[in-house]
Scaffold this motif. Structure first.
Motif, short mmCIF file in Angstrom:
data_model
loop_
_atom_site.label_atom_id
_atom_site.label_comp_id
_atom_site.label_asym_id
_atom_site.label_seq_id
_atom_site.Cartn_x
_atom_site.Cartn_y
_atom_site.Cartn_z
N GLY A 158 -61.87 11.64 -102.96
CA GLY A 158 -62.27 10.96 -101.74
C GLY A 158 -61.26 11.15 -100.63
O GLY A 158 -60.27 11.88 -100.76
N ASN A 159 -61.49 10.47 -99.52
CA ASN A 159 -60.62 10.56 -98.33
C ASN A 159 -59.86 9.26 -98.18
O ASN A 159 -60.44 8.22 -97.88
N LEU A 160 -58.53 9.32 -98.39
CA LEU A 160 -57.69 8.13 -98.32
C LEU A 160 -56.86 8.06 -97.05
O LEU A 160 -56.04 7.16 -96.89
N VAL A 161 -57.05 9.02 -96.15
CA VAL A 161 -56.13 9.13 -95.02
C VAL A 161 -56.74 8.68 -93.69
O VAL A 161 -56.07 8.69 -92.67
N GLY A 162 -58.00 8.31 -93.68
CA GLY A 162 -58.60 7.81 -92.44
C GLY A 162 -59.61 8.77 -91.87
O GLY A 162 -59.79 9.90 -92.34
N LYS A 163 -60.29 8.32 -90.87
CA LYS A 163 -61.35 9.08 -90.22
C LYS A 163 -61.00 9.33 -88.76
O LYS A 163 -60.20 8.61 -88.16
N LYS A 164 -61.64 10.34 -88.18
CA LYS A 164 -61.50 10.57 -86.75
C LYS A 164 -62.12 9.42 -85.98
O LYS A 164 -63.15 8.89 -86.37
N ARG A 165 -61.49 9.05 -84.88
CA ARG A 165 -62.05 8.00 -84.03
C ARG A 165 -63.32 8.50 -83.35
O ARG A 165 -63.37 9.61 -82.85
N LYS A 166 -64.33 7.65 -83.35
CA LYS A 166 -65.59 8.01 -82.71
C LYS A 166 -65.56 7.74 -81.21
O LYS A 166 -66.38 8.25 -80.46
N SER A 167 -64.63 6.88 -80.76
CA SER A 167 -64.59 6.54 -79.35
C SER A 167 -64.16 7.74 -78.52
O SER A 167 -63.44 8.61 -79.00
N ILE A 168 -64.63 7.80 -77.28
CA ILE A 168 -64.28 8.89 -76.38
C ILE A 168 -63.72 8.32 -75.09
O ILE A 168 -64.02 7.20 -74.70
N ASP A 169 -62.89 9.11 -74.45
CA ASP A 169 -62.35 8.74 -73.14
C ASP A 169 -63.12 9.50 -72.06
O ASP A 169 -63.47 10.67 -72.24
N PHE A 170 -63.36 8.84 -70.94
CA PHE A 170 -63.99 9.52 -69.82
C PHE A 170 -63.69 8.74 -68.55
O PHE A 170 -63.24 7.60 -68.58
N TRP A 171 -63.92 9.41 -67.43
CA TRP A 171 -63.81 8.77 -66.12
C TRP A 171 -65.19 8.43 -65.59
O TRP A 171 -66.15 9.19 -65.76
#
Length: 361
Positions: A158-171
């Motif tokens: 499995g994956n024990l190190v975390g996931k990529k953040r789904k949030s995005i930055d924009f102006w």
């Protein structure tokens, strides 16, 4: 498996026969080893890779995997994979036999990643660690598919190190207007940032644009390639995906700005790049002008997100946004931007009520 000593060079060498993939008998010789042991290990490694046995050393499996990726992926993707594997995976598993690596070993390796420090002097981000987990799982999937490994231990670990953040930055448009107002209108970066914001193209696609890609009479920019620097050399390749090859319609004001910009060049050749600045100066300009404008800092790629959010705010569909950005499918667009699309549940219920009014008791 004998090894031989060359009295003239004072080095060891191995010489042996093997069958190639067509069944032909061939001789192989490799010289230049300091020790007899090294010559014998090289011969064993060569024969293991030839036989495709899952008990070969992990480093040998990686060599086969990377050769395959070099043939079937873009150069930049291959280089990224090779760097990640060489820096973070090979040092841990190099000499272990592929079929001796267990799920427990994978979990222990993931634990080391959580405490690792990257090239920036900071801990590895969850997103980067997830990329590494994906890389090593790809190696084991390759071994399962082509070299008889029974199972992929990463699937058990499995994956024990975390996931990529789904949030995005924009102006928002207001924030972008504050940012762009800090440039002089004649500045090439002023025109480049306007183009990025109002087209949503990737920075590599912008850098690859030539004057033949600009059909300003029709208000179209043709996206056919992308620009990158690999090992210090400029590389022009097809865009990220087949759907990334696209035509982007642009507003009249941007056509006029690009037309005036084109006049600065004296008889430009068709293959002349429109924007000839390298990637790092763009980042420096963003940092400098964000401070001048008093807006939050975002990445270059976030200008693409900013364009998408502007289109969504204006009420355009996910399909149209997907086509404009060159996503492979609408599902990609929705996966990234679904939280930006306004909910129309109430509007839907009102229309259903009106449609069915008086029909049911």
């Amino acid at each position: 498996m004998p090894a031989y000593y060359n009295e003239d060079t004072k080095k060891w060498y191995c010489k042996f026969y093997y069958k190639d993939w067509q069944g032909n008998h061939k001789q192989k010789k490799k010289s230049g080893f300091e020790r007899k042991k090294d010559a014998l290990e090289w011969e064993r490694s060569f024969l293991d890779k030839l036989a495709g046995s899952p008990d070969m050393a992990f480093s040998d499996m990686v060599e086969l995997y990377l050769k395959d990726k070099e043939l079937h992926t873009k150069l930049k993707t291959y280089k990224t994979k090779k760097h990640r594997i060489t820096a973070w995976i090979l040092p841990y598993f190099s000499e272990q036999a592929v079929n001796d690596i267990t799920a427990a070993d994978i979990r222990e390796w993931q634990g080391t990643l959580k405490n690792a420090i990257g090239a920036t002097g900071e801990p590895l981000s969850p997103g980067y660690m997830q990329n590494l987990v994906t890389e090593i799982s790809g190696i084991f999937n390759f071994a399962v598919r082509f070299y008889g490994l029974p199972t992929n231990p990463c699937k058990i670990a499995g994956n024990l190190v975390g996931k990529k953040r789904k949030s995005i930055d924009f102006w928002t448009k207001k924030e972008f207007d504050r940012f762009i107002s800090t440039f002089d209108n004649s500045d090439p970066y002023y025109i480049a940032f306007l183009t990025l914001y109002y087209t949503g193209m990737r920075i590599g696609e912008l850098q690859a644009l030539t004057f033949t890609d600009l059909d300003l009479k029709s208000g179209i920019i043709h996206i056919t390639k992308t620009y990158s620097v690999i090992d210090g050399k400029t590389v022009i390749t097809p865009p990220k995906t087949p759907k990334s090859v696209r035509d982007i319609l642009i507003p009249a004001f941007l056509c006029e700005i690009l037309e005036d910009y084109k006049k600065r060049y004296y008889k430009p050749l068709p293959e002349t790049r429109v924007f000839q600045m390298s990637r790092q100066p763009y980042r420096e300009q963003m940092k400098q002008h964000c401070a001048l404008a008093g807006v939050k800092r975002i990445r270059l790629h976030d200008l693409r997100h900013s364009h998408a959010s502007l289109l969504i705010e204006l009420g355009f569909s996910a399909l149209l946004v997907s086509e404009r950005l060159g996503h492979e499918s609408v599902s990609t667009t929705l996966d990234i931007y679904s939280h930006l699309f306004p909910s129309k549940q109430s509007q839907m219920i009102e229309r259903l009520d009106k449609l069915c009014e008086g029909n049911y008791k």
